[in-house]
Design a protein around this motif. Sequence first.
Motif, PDB file in Angstrom:
ATOM      1  N   HIS A  41      -4.369-105.291 -14.569  1.00 18.26           N
ATOM      2  CA  HIS A  41      -3.621-104.890 -13.374  1.00 18.26           C
ATOM      3  C   HIS A  41      -2.864-103.589 -13.651  1.00 18.26           C
ATOM      4  CE1 HIS A  41      -0.589-106.301 -10.040  1.00 18.26           C
ATOM      5  NE2 HIS A  41      -1.139-105.121  -9.794  1.00 18.26           N
ATOM      6  N   HIS A  47      -0.648-104.107 -17.137  1.00 20.04           N
ATOM      7  CA  HIS A  47      -0.494-105.403 -17.794  1.00 20.04           C
ATOM      8  C   HIS A  47      -1.728-106.238 -17.493  1.00 20.04           C
ATOM      9  CE1 HIS A  47       1.098-106.019 -13.724  1.00 20.04           C
ATOM     10  NE2 HIS A  47       0.570-107.236 -13.828  1.00 20.04           N
ATOM     11  N   ASP A  49      -2.985-110.183 -16.345  1.00 24.91           N
ATOM     12  CA  ASP A  49      -2.503-111.437 -15.768  1.00 24.91           C
ATOM     13  C   ASP A  49      -3.422-112.570 -16.185  1.00 24.91           C
ATOM     14  OD1 ASP A  49      -0.196-110.632 -14.084  1.00 24.91           O
ATOM     15  OD2 ASP A  49      -1.690-109.350 -13.123  1.00 24.91           O
ATOM     16  N   ARG A  51      -4.416-116.414 -15.862  1.00 22.47           N
ATOM     17  CA  ARG A  51      -4.262-117.484 -14.875  1.00 22.47           C
ATOM     18  C   ARG A  51      -5.125-118.675 -15.268  1.00 22.47           C
ATOM     19  NH1 ARG A  51      -1.569-114.249 -11.408  1.00 22.47           N
ATOM     20  NH2 ARG A  51      -2.387-112.144 -11.128  1.00 22.47           N
TER      21      ARG A  51
HETATM   22 MN    MN Z   1       0.052-108.505 -12.139  1.00 23.26          MN
END
Ligand code: MN
Length: 168
Positions: A41, A47, A49, A51
């Motif tokens: 992202h 960064h 992410d 999930r």
């Molecule tokens: Mn993000």
Amino acid sequence: MGLDKYRRKRAFRETPEPRPAASAPARGSAGGPRRFVVQKHQATRLHYDLRLEHAGVLKSWAVPKGPSMDPRDKRLAIMVEDHPLAYKDFHGRIPEGEYGAGLVEIWDKGTYSTGDGLGRKDEEKLIEAALRKGHLDVRFQGKKLRGLFTLVHIKPRFGGKDNQWLLM
Ligand code: MN
């Protein structure tokens, strides 16, 4: 945590990100392996992410430096709001001025497991307890991420932030 926070932070007329279902959250795929995704992202700061599919949502952490396959590395992972399951396929550009503006790409995806040999229901309870305890072992089966990782919650000190974990 639910998806209220996710919903509140976003203007779905502006962003291409998935809108959570208005009804009760889906319980996820009834069976089969649990999925994970890591999105790269390029927001104000680059960064990654991470999930994890759990109980009908994606438990989510922002990892500034990204996950590492080097067992010596410990990467800061900041727990953020739950995301809807559909987010695991999301990539695209979040427009300027919107929350998280910038390019989102899928960096890796696959399945993960924990608690070898448990049925799906029992595994869900185990993950719930592990998240509460702040220590979750997961085995990733992705393209880039493979093998056993641990997410450990850092106990806040002196009224510090409560959302900091380490991914190793
Ligand atoms: Mn993000």
